[in-house]
Design a protein around this motif. Structure first.
Motif, mmCIF file in Angstrom:
data_model
loop_
_atom_site.group_PDB
_atom_site.id
_atom_site.type_symbol
_atom_site.label_atom_id
_atom_site.label_comp_id
_atom_site.label_asym_id
_atom_site.label_seq_id
_atom_site.Cartn_x
_atom_site.Cartn_y
_atom_site.Cartn_z
ATOM 1 N N LYS A 525 0.833 -1.202 0.000
ATOM 2 C CA LYS A 525 0.000 0.000 0.000
ATOM 3 C C LYS A 525 0.872 1.259 0.000
ATOM 4 O O LYS A 525 0.636 2.181 -0.790
ATOM 5 N N THR A 543 -6.202 1.626 -4.529
ATOM 6 C CA THR A 543 -6.722 0.414 -5.179
ATOM 7 C C THR A 543 -7.005 0.650 -6.658
ATOM 8 O O THR A 543 -6.821 -0.248 -7.485
ATOM 9 N N SER A 552 -3.870 -5.440 -8.765
ATOM 10 C CA SER A 552 -4.888 -5.617 -7.722
ATOM 11 C C SER A 552 -5.265 -7.084 -7.523
ATOM 12 O O SER A 552 -5.477 -7.528 -6.396
ATOM 13 N N GLU A 556 -4.690 -8.868 -3.769
ATOM 14 C CA GLU A 556 -5.834 -9.281 -2.947
ATOM 15 C C GLU A 556 -5.756 -10.753 -2.564
ATOM 16 O O GLU A 556 -6.380 -11.172 -1.582
ATOM 17 N N TYR A 562 -2.917 -5.581 0.861
ATOM 18 C CA TYR A 562 -2.144 -4.364 0.633
ATOM 19 C C TYR A 562 -1.187 -4.052 1.783
ATOM 20 O O TYR A 562 -0.293 -3.214 1.643
#
Length: 718
Positions: A525, A543, A552, A556, A562
């Motif tokens: 992140k 995102t 992404s 996930e 993240y």
């Protein structure tokens, strides 16, 4: 022996100026030690010829004056730290009291002599005085213990505040340096010396404590001398015994051979037998060579050669420090070490003569002798400690000077005077870029990375720079972002000389992904958010950037999503684990060769493919360069699909086309394909120059290198 020259170990003072050249016979002394080793020592300066100068470190003090402005600035900085002067004042007071306690204890020892004198003369003991002296000495010992503990309690928060204050300065210096400055080896060395990282205490705190301790040690010596003189002035032969004892103690400390580690030196060997012997020893110990040794039936030859080398060299077949120790043992004792032996016996002789002449005074003389010899030994050790402290202060002052020099270190790329752009909304239409006769060499390189390069990219155009690795594609992007400045020629952005624009404004208007992209030791992140730090808390935007970058989906699927760290910055340390322990704290255990000798690190890096790592870097670029963001007008991509499979590459280019809007976009690549078909302008590079330029159709019609390579790649799909 390590490659690249003579082996150097210890003894080199990083605060010394100048150069150590083993071939300079005027400055360096050469000594052959046995058959193997050769020692090169820096010749001692004239000050070193003064007795005890090796202990006094007189030559170090010559640089103190140059460091005083930096020390004064240090004191002002310390004064600006919250509550620092309060802690420092308390520390100073406690240290002052501690320095006087030995003199008080010595005075009470003198009172014990009085008790002995009274007992000899009057055949009676003053019990009240004896109790008072004994209890006072015990109280001094307890007070010394308590005060030292108080000093420890004071020093911890004081050291922490000072260290944190200067850590912020250090981080600022390391963060703001530009590429040419930071990559300079001399700057790297300067930073290492200015901000040493191998110490639990900051050099500032060591200097403050060193100055205070030096003052307290001097006060301790003076007070002890004063008390000792007061105690002995009425004792017969007391001053003479004290003089002899002090002379012996000082000579004993000063007559030792000067340690190799206090000088600048180097040792090497050119002995072929010893070098071969060392190589054979390492070869049989390294598992990497075991298969070849066994398969090649080499062991008999290696054993024979090793035995021959050992036999030829004899006792000289040893590492340097072992040979150097034997070399020193063969030296004849120094004059100081010879005369200190009779001096050691003289106090006992004087005491014996005194006892023969005045038998009744034996108890008092014995007590005086013990007091004098004990005090003399402690005094000489304390004096030499003071000399060492002053030398250390000199070194610390020099380090402080270097620290402030590093704090004021100027970047090689100068800032421009004019803000950019005048109208922020104009960036939505892109930025024009023009190179006029630009040439450039990387530092320490003799060959040109760019030679007389000229081109112009209009606002809103899509430009693709093609060429083989090393042709200069990436260099163009680095010059546009002013990581470096050209040696010759000019670069213009929106018809303004790039050197006249404020660096922060220019770089704020760019979104860049380099081929040698970076992943920070932070969470995924935070890695993406660094594309636009001003929106680091905007989860939706992060995102969205990950989706545009194609990251992404796999992010996930990660256990921590993240919040996963690409390389966890805090390591786990462990040792002595059972062999069956495969993981610890949720991370794999790595059993290395250092097992059981002080702790190990686990293998904590997240295992991602090259393509996945590149998608995270792309996501960071998307974070910065979204269509809705008006602050970016030029997008630079250096081999953005190098680690991507064909499907991911196609998806990426589609997303980039959507991202672009009307902004200017420049790609560097060695691949031909759909991207080049849609380019407004293609620059084909070879050997640091642009050999062709134009649109895809124009270059095909021209029939040059671009057309030839395009047709070669096309034939592979026919």
């Amino acid at each position: 022996m390590p490659r690249g020259g003579p082996r150097r170990r210890g003894g080199i003072n990083t605060n010394r100026k100048g150069k150590f050249d083993p071939n300079d016979e005027k400055q360096v002394k050469h000594t052959k030690i046995g058959k193997v080793w050769e020692l090169y020592e820096e010749r001692q300066p004239e000050l070193a010829k003064i007795p005890f100068s090796s202990k006094l470190n007189l030559e170090r003090y010559l640089g103190l004056y140059d460091s005083l402005p930096s020390v004064w600035r240090m004191l002002k900085d310390i004064g600006s730290i919250r509550a620092c002067w309060l802690y420092l004042s308390l520390y100073l007071v406690v240290q002052l009291v501690l320095s006087l306690i030995p003199a008080v204890q010595l005075w009470y020892s003198g009172q014990l002599l009085k008790i002995v004198e009274i007992a000899v003369e009057q055949r009676t003991v003053n019990k009240r005085l004896l109790f008072l002296v004994a209890s006072s000495r015990v109280a001094c010992s307890i007070a010394d213990l308590i005060l030292r503990h108080i000093n420890t309690l004071i020093s911890r928060p004081l050291n922490t505040r000072i260290k944190q204050y200067y850590t912020v300065h250090m981080f600022s210096v390391l963060a703001r340096l530009d590429v040419p400055t930071y990559d300079d080896p001399l700057v790297q060395r300067q930073l290492e010396q200015a901000f040493p990282t191998n110490s639990r205490q900051s050099v500032i705190w060591r200097t403050v404590v060193g100055v205070i301790n030096m003052g307290s040690t001097a006060l301790m010596l003076v007070s002890q001398l004063f008390v000792l003189f007061s105690v002995l002035r009425n004792q017969q032969d007391g001053p003479l015994i004290a003089l002899l004892s002090f002379s012996h103690s000082l000579l004993s400390s000063g007559s030792d051979t000067q340690s190799l580690f206090t000088r600048v030196w180097a040792a090497t060997t050119h002995n072929a037998d010893f070098i071969k012997l060392s190589g054979l020893r390492k070869a049989v110990a390294d598992p990497a060579h075991r298969k070849e040794i066994v398969a090649g039936n080499m062991w008999e030859y290696m054993h024979s050669e090793y035995r021959r080398c050992i036999t030829t060299l004899g006792e000289d077949a040893a590492e340097f420090f072992d040979v150097y120790e034997m070399f020193n043992q063969k030296r004849f004792p120094s004059f100081a070490s010879i005369i200190q032996r009779p001096l050691q016996e003289l106090p006992q002789i004087v005491f014996t003569l005194r006892a023969v002449q005045h038998p009744a005074s034996i108890p008092l003389s014995l007590a005086s002798l013990n007091l004098i010899t004990t005090t003399a030994t402690l005094f000489s050790h304390t004096l030499l400690k003071l000399f060492e402290q002053t030398g250390s202060i000199s070194d610390n002052f020099a380090t402080i000077r270097k620290m402030y020099e590093a704090i004021n270190l100027a970047n090689r790329i100068p800032d421009g005077p004019f803000p950019y752009p005048e109208d922020q909304q104009s960036l939505q239409m892109g930025m024009s870029v023009e190179f006029r006769n630009v040439s450039f060499k990387y530092p320490e390189s003799k060959s040109y990375a760019l030679r007389n390069v000229s081109f112009k990219i209009a606002k809103g155009q899509l430009c693709v720079i093609l060429g083989q690795n090393g042709s200069g594609k990436s260099t163009i992007l680095k010059l546009i972002s002013r990581l470096y400045d050209p040696l010759e020629g000019q670069i213009f952005v929106d018809d303004q000389d790039i050197k006249t624009l404020k660096l922060a404004d220019l770089r704020r208007a760019l979104a860049i992904l380099f081929q040698d992209y970076t992943h920070f030791p932070l969470s995924i992140k935070e890695n993406i958010a660094l594309g636009d730090p001003g929106h680091s808390d905007d989860i939706d935007r992060i995102t969205q950037a990950a989706t545009l970058g194609g990251a992404s989906e796999f992010i996930e699927r990660l256990e921590e999503g993240y919040d996963t760290y690409l390389d966890r910055p805090v390591r786990d340390y462990y040792s002595g684990l059972p062999e069956g322990t495969m993981d610890l704290f949720g991370r794999a255990v790595s059993f290395g060769r250092i097992r059981g000798i002080g702790g190990m690190k686990s293998n904590e890096s997240t295992t991602l493919s090259g393509g996945q790592m590149q998608r995270i870097a792309l996501s960071r670029t998307f974070m910065r360069s979204s269509v809705s963001e008006p602050s970016v007008g030029l997008l630079l991509f250096d081999e953005p699909s190098a680690s991507l499979d064909p499907t991911a590459e196609h998806d990426l280019f589609e997303r980039l086309r959507l991202l672009r809007g009307q902004k200017t976009m420049i790609f560097s690549s060695h691949r031909f394909g759909n991207l080049t078909r849609n380019a407004d302008i293609i620059l084909y590079m070879h050997d640091s120059v642009i050999v062709e330029g134009g649109s895809h159709n124009e270059l095909l019609k021209a029939g040059g290198d671009y057309a030839r390579i395009w047709n070669l790649q096309a034939q592979a799909f026919l």
